[in-house]
Design an enzyme around this catalytic site. Sequence first.
Site, mmCIF file in Angstrom:
data_model
loop_
_atom_site.group_PDB
_atom_site.id
_atom_site.type_symbol
_atom_site.label_atom_id
_atom_site.label_comp_id
_atom_site.label_asym_id
_atom_site.label_seq_id
_atom_site.Cartn_x
_atom_site.Cartn_y
_atom_site.Cartn_z
ATOM 1 N N ASP A 252 -78.717 -76.566 108.988
ATOM 2 C CA ASP A 252 -77.764 -77.666 108.936
ATOM 3 C C ASP A 252 -78.006 -78.677 110.070
ATOM 4 O O ASP A 252 -78.114 -78.285 111.238
ATOM 5 C CB ASP A 252 -76.359 -77.056 109.090
ATOM 6 C CG ASP A 252 -75.258 -78.031 108.785
ATOM 7 O OD1 ASP A 252 -75.144 -78.442 107.628
ATOM 8 O OD2 ASP A 252 -74.499 -78.374 109.717
ATOM 9 N N ASP B 19 -77.574 -70.309 105.162
ATOM 10 C CA ASP B 19 -77.353 -71.567 105.869
ATOM 11 C C ASP B 19 -77.211 -71.268 107.357
ATOM 12 O O ASP B 19 -76.480 -70.349 107.742
ATOM 13 C CB ASP B 19 -76.076 -72.232 105.341
ATOM 14 C CG ASP B 19 -76.225 -73.722 105.176
ATOM 15 O OD1 ASP B 19 -76.567 -74.381 106.172
ATOM 16 O OD2 ASP B 19 -75.994 -74.233 104.070
ATOM 17 N N HIS C 233 -74.353 -80.250 97.832
ATOM 18 C CA HIS C 233 -72.896 -80.172 97.995
ATOM 19 C C HIS C 233 -72.323 -81.357 98.767
ATOM 20 O O HIS C 233 -71.112 -81.483 98.887
ATOM 21 C CB HIS C 233 -72.533 -78.869 98.701
ATOM 22 C CG HIS C 233 -73.052 -78.832 100.107
ATOM 23 N ND1 HIS C 233 -74.399 -78.790 100.407
ATOM 24 C CD2 HIS C 233 -72.411 -78.870 101.301
ATOM 25 C CE1 HIS C 233 -74.546 -78.809 101.716
ATOM 26 N NE2 HIS C 233 -73.364 -78.852 102.287
ATOM 27 N N ASP C 234 -73.180 -82.204 99.327
ATOM 28 C CA ASP C 234 -72.718 -83.381 100.081
ATOM 29 C C ASP C 234 -72.874 -84.679 99.309
ATOM 30 O O ASP C 234 -72.558 -85.755 99.836
ATOM 31 C CB ASP C 234 -73.525 -83.530 101.376
ATOM 32 C CG ASP C 234 -73.265 -82.407 102.360
ATOM 33 O OD1 ASP C 234 -72.148 -81.850 102.340
ATOM 34 O OD2 ASP C 234 -74.182 -82.089 103.136
ATOM 35 N N GLU D 181 -82.337 -79.681 107.546
ATOM 36 C CA GLU D 181 -81.639 -80.901 107.137
ATOM 37 C C GLU D 181 -81.737 -81.902 108.274
ATOM 38 O O GLU D 181 -81.353 -81.592 109.410
ATOM 39 C CB GLU D 181 -80.171 -80.583 106.826
ATOM 40 C CG GLU D 181 -79.447 -81.771 106.240
ATOM 41 C CD GLU D 181 -77.931 -81.695 106.369
ATOM 42 O OE1 GLU D 181 -77.248 -82.305 105.549
ATOM 43 O OE2 GLU D 181 -77.433 -81.038 107.314
HETATM 44 C C1 NOJ Z 1 -74.279 -81.023 106.694
HETATM 45 C C2 NOJ Z 1 -73.624 -80.149 105.684
HETATM 46 O O1 NOJ Z 1 -74.429 -80.096 104.541
HETATM 47 C C3 NOJ Z 1 -72.252 -80.711 105.449
HETATM 48 O O2 NOJ Z 1 -71.621 -80.145 104.335
HETATM 49 C C4 NOJ Z 1 -71.457 -80.541 106.704
HETATM 50 O O3 NOJ Z 1 -70.235 -81.201 106.573
HETATM 51 C C5 NOJ Z 1 -72.186 -81.111 107.924
HETATM 52 N N1 NOJ Z 1 -73.584 -80.859 107.933
HETATM 53 C C6 NOJ Z 1 -71.622 -80.514 109.167
HETATM 54 O O4 NOJ Z 1 -71.967 -79.168 109.256
#
Ligand code: NOJ
Length: 562
Positions: A201, A99, A329-330, A256
Amino acid sequence: MTAGAFWQEEVVYQIYPRSFMDSNGDGIGDLRGIISKLDYLKELGVGIVWLSPVYKSPNDDNGYDISDYRSIMDEFGTMEDWEELLHGLHERGIKLIMDLVVNHSSDEHAWFEESRKSKDNPYRDYYIWRPAGENGGEPNNWLSFFGGSAWQYDEATNEYYLHLFTKKQPDLNWENPKLRREVYDMMNFWLDKGIDGFRMDVINCISKADGLPSAPGGERYAWGGDFFLCGPRLEEYLKEMNEQTLSRYNAMSVGEMPGVPTDLAAVYTDPANRAVNMVFHFETMDIDSGEGGKWNLKPWKLADLKAVTGKWQYALNGKGWNSLYLNNHDQPRMVSRFGDDTVYRKQSAKLLATFLHTLQGTPYIYQGEELGMTNVRFESIDDYRDVELLNFYREAVGERGVPHEQAMASIYAKGRDNARTPMQWNAGPQGGFTTGEPWIGVNPNYTEINAQEALGDPDSIFHYYKRLIALRKKHPIMIYGDYTLLAEEHEQLYAYTRQLGEEKWLVLLNFSGQQIEAGAGLPFEEGAELIISNYGDAAARLDASAELLALRPYEALVYRLA
Ligand code: NOJ
């Protein structure tokens, strides 16, 4: 599109290390825990592992706040453990992507500690500092992703710094070439160790609009996405990064990108542009959000899933490349969100898997998805850990007077901790995740839903994923075939074909808990051969004389037509 790249042909498995496997009984997943499960990943057949952050971090946002990009978080182990993990993966023919969290660092990173000391500190310009705005308050009205202002006042120099996430995640200043150089050197440090690429990210937040203008409307805080999503220099930065790092190692990249439109995604992922290989867009994740964002629940409709999926399938076909995911994970667990996590849990988890693995693009599996792990419902807010979720609760219940039950309903449906409960390995204490007290509770359904059970049952969701992954290796049509939507108006059936050269497959997915009839407009061909289905007894050949085909609840059928 460069046919035949590993990042197109392999399936990716995401590991959230904190919740995967604990080897030393401290209740926190770690690298040696992952090492102990490598044969499990090999058995599943995935070709790439994406490891969520394992770098040194004070864990305000579970590792997405990095205080040292070149060392390993104490709770997770040592650099030697990490080297062993990389080696163990490579030995099994599995690649590793790390990551890359460089929109922001932790406020405990040495750069930021320097930066905040004085206005003329050499690191001042590594971050985004501004004096107070016209009215004496924050420099602009941007909201942070996690609620509240995106600015934090810092007494030492009487200025504010920008943080699009928590105040412990100050945004890095990409306008500064020195900062960019540091990032590229750090990426090459990991690439030199032999990793195979990066998941980036919120990488489309790194270029902010000139002058950091306030969002219109004159509100105290407002969503300023127009001024920092896919900003003016993003493409330039991505290309520079690619040129300075990835391209020198034949490494892969997935960015992302919240809010990215298809036309820009096609530009960023066009191989000729040498920016990134693919992006994660969020449009599917938004189909069940009302006005004002994710916590405002709205039932999703199959029509919207078809519309969003089709839009991306058509827009990138022959131009760029899609990434395919329904959870990470989000996000909440996909079987709870888009399937049925009660009566038809197994069938619907397999249906969703069929969907993801029969679209054009690269499928991403999030740990536990292959077991059909579900959302969790902790009774007390004190059992939750996620900073975004806790901020929401505090703000909704504490400041806006939203009833506790209503806030909890949003949390049960959308909270990120749904994805972060420990991996369920067996029916023993704590689901086999730890011998200690886990950092977040295990979902009580681990006694039924766990890897040991799944491995022992040939009809399990795990074995179905294994079959899909093996099929994808054998049939290029699953990877590269063109997608064409059928029966657009059907409210329960999602039907499409894939076509590669002369070969054509028909995919039929009943997204409902009722038996339905599929018929009108579908190309039933005599003798079409069944490739895979989630009910053991589906007809091996299509009967073209039948005008209608009955699909059982959440039934998924894939036939080869020609
Ligand atoms: C996206 C990540 O997947 C998430 O888990 C994180 O809180 C935010 N970006 C900030 O890094």
